[in-house]
Design an enzyme around this catalytic site. Structure first.
Site, PDB file in Angstrom:
ATOM      1  CG  HIS A  39      -1.848   1.146   1.312  1.00  0.00           C
ATOM      2  ND1 HIS A  39      -3.174   0.997   1.647  1.00  0.00           N
ATOM      3  CD2 HIS A  39      -1.689   2.476   1.093  1.00  0.00           C
ATOM      4  CE1 HIS A  39      -3.778   2.169   1.624  1.00  0.00           C
ATOM      5  NE2 HIS A  39      -2.886   3.099   1.296  1.00  0.00           N
ATOM      6  CG  HIS A  41      -0.972   7.050  -1.271  1.00  0.00           C
ATOM      7  ND1 HIS A  41      -2.232   7.169  -1.804  1.00  0.00           N
ATOM      8  CD2 HIS A  41      -1.126   6.375  -0.103  1.00  0.00           C
ATOM      9  CE1 HIS A  41      -3.112   6.601  -0.999  1.00  0.00           C
ATOM     10  NE2 HIS A  41      -2.466   6.106   0.045  1.00  0.00           N
ATOM     11  CG  LEU A  42       4.538   5.064  -6.028  1.00  0.00           C
ATOM     12  CD1 LEU A  42       4.849   4.170  -7.226  1.00  0.00           C
ATOM     13  CD2 LEU A  42       5.779   5.231  -5.154  1.00  0.00           C
ATOM     14  CG  ASN A  67      -5.149   8.490  -3.409  1.00  0.00           C
ATOM     15  OD1 ASN A  67      -4.146   7.894  -3.782  1.00  0.00           O
ATOM     16  ND2 ASN A  67      -5.191   9.172  -2.273  1.00  0.00           N
ATOM     17  CE  LYS A 132      -7.909   1.909  -0.352  1.00  0.00           C
ATOM     18  NZ  LYS A 132      -6.869   2.885  -0.120  1.00  0.00           N
ATOM     19  CG  HIS A 169      -9.906   4.820   3.752  1.00  0.00           C
ATOM     20  ND1 HIS A 169      -8.695   5.470   3.883  1.00  0.00           N
ATOM     21  CD2 HIS A 169     -10.688   5.286   4.764  1.00  0.00           C
ATOM     22  CE1 HIS A 169      -8.758   6.304   4.913  1.00  0.00           C
ATOM     23  NE2 HIS A 169      -9.954   6.214   5.453  1.00  0.00           N
ATOM     24  CG  HIS A 207      -4.866   2.667   6.054  1.00  0.00           C
ATOM     25  ND1 HIS A 207      -6.157   2.627   6.487  1.00  0.00           N
ATOM     26  CD2 HIS A 207      -4.901   3.304   4.855  1.00  0.00           C
ATOM     27  CE1 HIS A 207      -6.939   3.208   5.590  1.00  0.00           C
ATOM     28  NE2 HIS A 207      -6.206   3.619   4.590  1.00  0.00           N
ATOM     29  CG  LEU A 252      -7.338  11.287   7.527  1.00  0.00           C
ATOM     30  CD1 LEU A 252      -8.162  12.006   6.486  1.00  0.00           C
ATOM     31  CD2 LEU A 252      -8.060  11.281   8.875  1.00  0.00           C
ATOM     32  CG  ASP A 280      -1.610   5.008   3.890  1.00  0.00           C
ATOM     33  OD1 ASP A 280      -1.723   5.304   2.683  1.00  0.00           O
ATOM     34  OD2 ASP A 280      -2.395   5.420   4.761  1.00  0.00           O
ATOM     35  CG  HIS A 284       0.161  15.579   1.507  1.00  0.00           C
ATOM     36  ND1 HIS A 284      -0.838  15.927   0.640  1.00  0.00           N
ATOM     37  CD2 HIS A 284      -0.228  14.417   2.079  1.00  0.00           C
ATOM     38  CE1 HIS A 284      -1.802  15.022   0.684  1.00  0.00           C
ATOM     39  NE2 HIS A 284      -1.453  14.091   1.547  1.00  0.00           N
ATOM     40  CB  ALA A 296      -4.599  13.356   6.012  1.00  0.00           C
TER      41      ALA A 296
END
Ligand code: OTD
Ligand code: ZN
Ligand code: ZN
Length: 378
Positions: A39, A41-42, A67, A132, A169, A207, A252, A280, A284, A296
């Site tokens: 899991h 986020h790239l 996402n 997802k 999620h 998560h 989150l 996860d 940012h 988040a």
């Protein structure tokens, strides 16, 4: 900007955990099969220059969350996104060996408009590993998520038929539900019913953050598993809130109380194959997190293994790391484990204070500037 940490009383994570030294003191190095991150986020475009290189340093397979803006909604989107990731991989200064080993696995973002045909195409694509589900509004870029989960039974039927896992999620999103209760409410009010109706659908509760989620997963059959992040093993809501708000601990689902953290550590280090690694890691830019309305997400892609090693070692269970990081996820997804290995060494490292991100911004990793007792052997 992060200088604020010097003014902020910061408890090193392993200080709040009772340490059992009986078995780890003799182990100075730990060689494990190459791990996967189930899991991550790239992000996209310019962000990939930073995130792909960091992830590919340690992980062979990574499950890339969909996402994006706009989201990865079908197999064509997934192919195009994967090609952008591979392009950045090739442009990075990683070794030829790491480039060859890195295998980004794709996910589709389930919306109100996803069709059973999309699921069939995904299952046959060879690149889509799972689908997802974000309840609409649950987390970053989830506005296109599903508004009525019970209206998506056609999709669940297709997932069962094609044996494609559903990644969740797991939080309800109603305004009136307290943020600390949203995961448990999802289990009780949504997931329990879905599992009764679709008993053979493979599900990963992503998560997990509570003892309720750990117990829920333990009570289900082998088709239900969970990922656990480094931040939920190492921290609790006191780290986020006591002595000043620490925006780099804000993610989150939000960090919960210490009793939940302890249960997560228990199950992650128990050797139970239902629980496996999913960072996860969610980048940012620093100024978007250190803000009056901070985003988040915790960024951990570059130091994930030393973070997990620190968490496992804090309870004397470093010997359980290989199952969690390198075996159980592959087993759940029906994929082979890797033959290559990576060695962790009990030599301290300092987490960088920040990394250059895109357009002149910076990225502050989880535990920026702090010392970790474990590092990756060069
Ligand atoms: N949580 N941030 C993000 C995603 C995750 O729920 C998640 O998977 C993100 O920034 O994409 C976060 O806090
Ligand atoms: Zn999520
Ligand atoms: Zn995520």
């Amino acid at each position: 900007m992060i200088a604020a940490q010097q003014d902020c009383p910061f408890t090193p994570v392993y200080d709040n955990i009772e340490r059992d030294d009986t078995m780890t003191d003799s182990i100075r190095e730990l060689t494990i099969l190459q791990p996967d991150d189930w899991h991550i986020h790239l992000r996209d475009d310019k962000a990939l220059a930073t995130t792909v290189a960091h992830a590919a340093q340690s992980f062979n397979r990574v499950i890339c969350m969909p996402n994006l803006v706009p989201p990865v909604k079908n197999v064509d989107d997934a192919h195009a996104y994967r090609a952008r990731i591979i392009q950045q991989l090739q442009a990075s200064d990683l070794s030829a060996e790491r480039k060859a080993a890195f295998d980004p696995r794709m996910t589709l973002y389930l919306t109100d408009n996803t069709t059973a045909n999309d699921i069939e195409m995904a299952a046959k694509s060879g690149i889509v590993q799972a689908v997802k589900l974000y309840p609409a509004g649950a987390t970053t870029n989830s506005a296109d998520g599903v508004t009525d989960i019970n209206a998506r039974v056609d999709i669940f039927e297709a997932l069962e038929k094609y044996n494609l896992p559903l990644l969740l999620h797991g939080e309800v999103t109603h305004d009136h539900v307290d943020i600390f209760d949203r995961e448990k409410r999802f289990l009780d009010e949504v997931l329990a019913q879905i599992i009764i109706k679709f008993p053979t659908m493979k599900i990963v509760l992503e998560h997990i953050t509570t003892s309720d989620a750990a117990d829920f997963v333990l009570a289900q059959g082998n088709q239900v598993a969970a990922t656990i992040t480094p931040q939920h093993l190492m921290f609790n809501r006191n780290h986020l809130l006591v002595g000043g708000i620490k925006p780099h601990f804000y993610c989150l689902p939000i960090l919960k109380r210490e009793s939940h953290q302890k249960v997560l550590l228990d199950v992650a280090t128990s050797g139970n194959p239902k629980f496996f690694l999913g960072t996860d890691s969610a980048p940012h830019a620093t100024d978007a997190k250190e803000s009056a309305c901070g985003c988040a997400g915790c960024y951990s892609a570059s130091t994930a293994l030393p973070l997990y090693a620190t968490a496992f070692d804090s309870v004397g269970k470093i010997d359980k790391l290989e199952g969690f990081a390198s075996r159980f996820g592959a087993q759940f997804y029906g994929l082979p484990v890797h033959e290559s290995t990576i060695t962790l060494i009990n030599t301290p490292m300092q987490v960088p204070t920040d990394y250059p991100y895109f357009d002149g911004s910076s990225l502050t990793p989880l535990m920026a500037g702090e010392m970790l007792p474990w590092s990756i052997k060069a």
